[in-house]
Each structure stands twice: as structure tokens, then as C-alpha cells.
Scaffold this active site. Structure first.
Site, mmCIF file in Angstrom:
data_model
loop_
_atom_site.group_PDB
_atom_site.id
_atom_site.type_symbol
_atom_site.label_atom_id
_atom_site.label_comp_id
_atom_site.label_asym_id
_atom_site.label_seq_id
_atom_site.Cartn_x
_atom_site.Cartn_y
_atom_site.Cartn_z
ATOM 1 N N ARG A 58 68.940 18.641 5.344
ATOM 2 C CA ARG A 58 68.570 19.245 4.059
ATOM 3 C C ARG A 58 68.687 20.765 4.037
ATOM 4 O O ARG A 58 69.115 21.322 3.037
ATOM 5 C CB ARG A 58 67.197 18.753 3.592
ATOM 6 N N THR A 59 68.353 21.424 5.127
ATOM 7 C CA THR A 59 68.404 22.895 5.098
ATOM 8 C C THR A 59 69.854 23.378 4.961
ATOM 9 O O THR A 59 70.157 24.266 4.169
ATOM 10 C CB THR A 59 67.754 23.494 6.365
ATOM 11 N N LYS A 86 80.849 25.917 25.406
ATOM 12 C CA LYS A 86 81.999 26.657 25.935
ATOM 13 C C LYS A 86 81.577 27.925 26.657
ATOM 14 O O LYS A 86 82.391 28.648 27.196
ATOM 15 C CB LYS A 86 82.943 27.030 24.786
ATOM 16 N N ARG A 108 70.744 28.794 12.115
ATOM 17 C CA ARG A 108 69.719 27.967 12.766
ATOM 18 C C ARG A 108 70.079 27.894 14.242
ATOM 19 O O ARG A 108 71.243 27.707 14.593
ATOM 20 C CB ARG A 108 69.690 26.566 12.164
ATOM 21 N N HIS A 136 60.588 29.595 10.249
ATOM 22 C CA HIS A 136 61.490 28.907 9.313
ATOM 23 C C HIS A 136 61.063 29.409 7.921
ATOM 24 O O HIS A 136 60.431 28.700 7.145
ATOM 25 C CB HIS A 136 61.290 27.402 9.463
HETATM 26 C C1 NCD Z 1 62.100 21.221 9.754
HETATM 27 C C2 NCD Z 1 62.807 22.029 10.823
HETATM 28 O O1 NCD Z 1 63.989 21.865 11.052
HETATM 29 O O2 NCD Z 1 62.105 22.831 11.421
HETATM 30 N N1 NCD Z 1 62.940 20.517 8.900
HETATM 31 C C3 NCD Z 1 63.578 21.125 7.876
HETATM 32 O O3 NCD Z 1 63.985 22.252 7.947
HETATM 33 N N2 NCD Z 1 63.692 20.412 6.748
HETATM 34 C C4 NCD Z 1 61.056 20.353 10.305
HETATM 35 C C5 NCD Z 1 61.452 19.285 11.275
HETATM 36 O O4 NCD Z 1 62.591 19.192 11.729
HETATM 37 O O5 NCD Z 1 60.567 18.504 11.617
#
Ligand code: NCD
Length: 317
Positions: A58-59, A86, A108, A136
Site C-alpha cells: 500500500r505505501t 550486489k 523505504r 514512518h
Molecule cells: C507498516 C510498515 O511497513 O511499517 N505498513 C505500512 O506501511 N502500511 C506496518 C507493517 O508493516 O506492519
């Protein structure tokens, strides 16, 4: 109206006014996103690169859609662990990308602090899409927008954050944000899933769900971050659900109009009962996803404004 930062690395660096500015602008993007024509040209001509060194559904989708709706040229690099494998260092990856003149870099990364390091090496705006167990920020902002729309405010609320706090960047960013906006935070978790030094976070700690959920306005559930665990942190999933999973009985302790949140992905039957997650009269989990796109549009819009101001300043020097 702008914000005081050049990058969105964490909630820790934002002021309450920055947070309100992002959320207010996001409201206008919620409206735009509900229209047939969702296009704007706020980021027209700008290049956005999304670098995901960790899995994301989703992100990543949300950042991509946000950039496209604002008219940016968006490039996705699903790096998984490819360039880490690598042996290319993060700094080399950053310098390579920087040479392509991006304007917005979304990253990320499994290591806490990796996104801060990137921001020191590039001359564009960097957005943290989650770094290790550190921060986050866009998740906390979308959670805040969801709460504000449901409760009409962000101050003087009682918010319970439940589950794997120790490994959760979502929990950390939410704790910073809710503290800044003057809400009360209750953390409910087994001792093994609480970070050390928790007493410095300005929160109340509970180990019992029935106790901790008493009278709260918001119940925020977290996923067990197994990928960040290097040992046995819980007795078994069954036992965990029995004691810390959200079910109808435990939820009855919260206010009758308390909302239920989860950042996803959910483990139904581990941290949350599936029927509760799907109950649209209580659960705002789908709304969180909707707010995510709007908040990311607002954050990139404001950072792009900052970039333009800096460039104009340089041109007139
Ligand atoms: C979160 C993350 O990646 O930190 N998810 C997200 O961004 N929707 C929480 C998770 O992975 O549990």
C-alpha cells in the site's frame, strides 16, 4: 503556507503547525481524489523516484498514485534486496540516482537511519517511506487525518496503540505525533514487545488489554513484525491472540464510539479478529488507505514548494 523542513524524514522534526499544514492541505486532496478527474499539475515537470528496499504494497502504490495524480514523472525502483545483494552501498545508489536530477526521492529501507543518510547525500527532497524500526512519518500523518476526520480533533483524545511496539516504526511516529498534538497515549503490549526506555516516551503502559482499552477513543492495532524479530518474543500466535488480539469482548472496554485502526498488512486472527476489521461501523482501516494517498500528495506538494523557493533563492544570489 509552507512547512519548516526540506525533507520528510520523521515526525520528530515537525512542529504542530507543520503537521496541521500538511493535514489541512491533505483535506483538499481527499476532495480531489473523490472526483472523476483526479489530476492536478502541482508537480508537473518534476521527477519522483520511489526506491523500496523492503516489500511494500500500500505505501508504494500510494506514493506512486500520489505523484501521478499531481502530474510528476514517477519512476519505481523495486530494489528488494537486489542492489544490497550486489554489494553497492546505499551512498553509491544515492549518488547514482542523484545524478539523474530527481526532485523527490521516496525511500523505504530495512535499516533505521538509512533515509536520513540518503538526505545528506542528495540535493532533492527526500521522503521516508519507513526505515527499519525508526520512523514512518506519512503513516502517522494519514492516521492523524483519519482520526481528525472521525473525532473532529487531535487533542485531548485517548489513543491505545496495541501489540508489537518494539519493532514498529508506525508506533514510534504515532507516539511523536500524538504527543505533539496533545493527546494521551496508552501502549498495550507484552513486556517483550516494548522498546527499552519506554518511560521517556510520555506514554502510559499496560500489559492487559481490558485495562488498557478502558474508555479510549481510538484503538490502533499493530502487526507482529516477525521479520524484525531474532528470537521468540511471544509464546504462540494462539496465546498472543487470546491475550492481546482485538476481539469483541476486549473492545467492549473502549468507548462505544471508539474507532479501530490498523496500518496493514493485517494478520487476521493474530492481532485482530477478522469480523471487527471488516465492521464498517467501527473500523476505519479502508479510510486509512484513502487518507494515505491524500497525505502523500500534500507532503510532496509542500516539499516541492520548498524546492522551488530554494531554487529561486539560488537564482537571485
Ligand atoms: C507498516 C510498515 O511497513 O511499517 N505498513 C505500512 O506501511 N502500511 C506496518 C507493517 O508493516 O506492519
Amino acid at each position: 503556507m509552507g512547512i519548516s523542513v526540506r525533507h520528510l524524514l520523521g515526525i520528530e522534526q515537525l512542529s504542530p503547525t507543520d503537521i496541521t499544514t500538511i493535514l489541512d492541505l491533505a483535506e483538499s486532496y481527499v476532495d480531489l481524489n473523490r472526483q472523476a478527474n483526479k489530476h492536478s499539475n502541482v508537480l508537473a515537470g518534476l521527477t519522483q523516484i520511489n526506491m523500496f528496499f523492503e516489500n511494500s504494497t500500500r505505501t508504494q502504490a500510494s506514493f506512486e498514485l500520489a505523484g501521478k495524480r499531481l502530474g510528476a514523472d514517477v519512476m519505481n525502483m523495486a530494489l528488494g534486496a537486489s542492489s544490497i545483494k550486489k554489494g553497492e552501498t546505499l551512498v553509491d545508489t544515492a549518488l547514482t540516482l542523484n545524478a539523474m536530477n530527481p526532485d523527490l526521492l521516496v525511500m523505504r529501507h530495512p535499516q533505521s537511519g538509512a533515509v536520513d543518510l540518503l538526505s545528506e547525500k542528495v540535493n532533492c527532497a527526500v521522503l521516508n517511506a519507513g526505515d527499519g524500526r525508526h520512523e514512518h512519518p506519512t503513516q502517522a500523518l494519514l492516521d492523524a487525518l483519519t482520526i481528525r476526520r472521525a473525532k473532529g480533533r487531535l487533542h485531548r483524545l485517548s489513543v491505545a496503540i496495541c501489540g508489537d511496539i518494539a519493532h514498529s516504526r508506525v508506533a514510534r511516529s504515532n507516539i511523536f505525533l500524538l504527543n505533539k498534538m496533545e493527546s494521551r497515549i496508552r501502549l498495550i503490549a507484552p513486556q517483550t514487545l516494548l522498546p527499552s526506555g519506554i518511560d521517556k516516551f510520555g506514554v502510559e503502559v499496560f500489559h492487559d488489554m481490558n485495562e488498557g482499552l478502558k474508555g479510549v477513543d481510538v484503538v490502533m492495532m499493530l502487526r507482529l513484525q516477525r521479520e524484525r524479530m531474532d528470537g521468540a518474543f511471544i509464546p504462540s500466535e494462539r496465546e498472543y491472540y487470546h491475550r492481546w488480539g482485538l476481539d469483541v469482548k476486549k473492545l467492549a472496554n473502549a468507548k462505544p464510539d471508539a474507532i479501530i485502526m490498523h496500518p496493514g498488512p493485517m494478520n487476521r486472527g493474530v492481532e485482530i479478529d477478522g469480523d471487527i476489521a471488516d465492521d464498517v461501523t467501527r473500523s476505519v482501516i479502508q479510510e486509512q488507505v484513502e487518507m494515505g494517498v491524500a497525505v502523500r500528495m500534500a507532503a510532496m506538494h509542500l516539499l516541492a514548494d520548498g524546492l522551488r523557493t530554494t531554487k529561486q533563492g539560488e537564482a537571485t544570489c
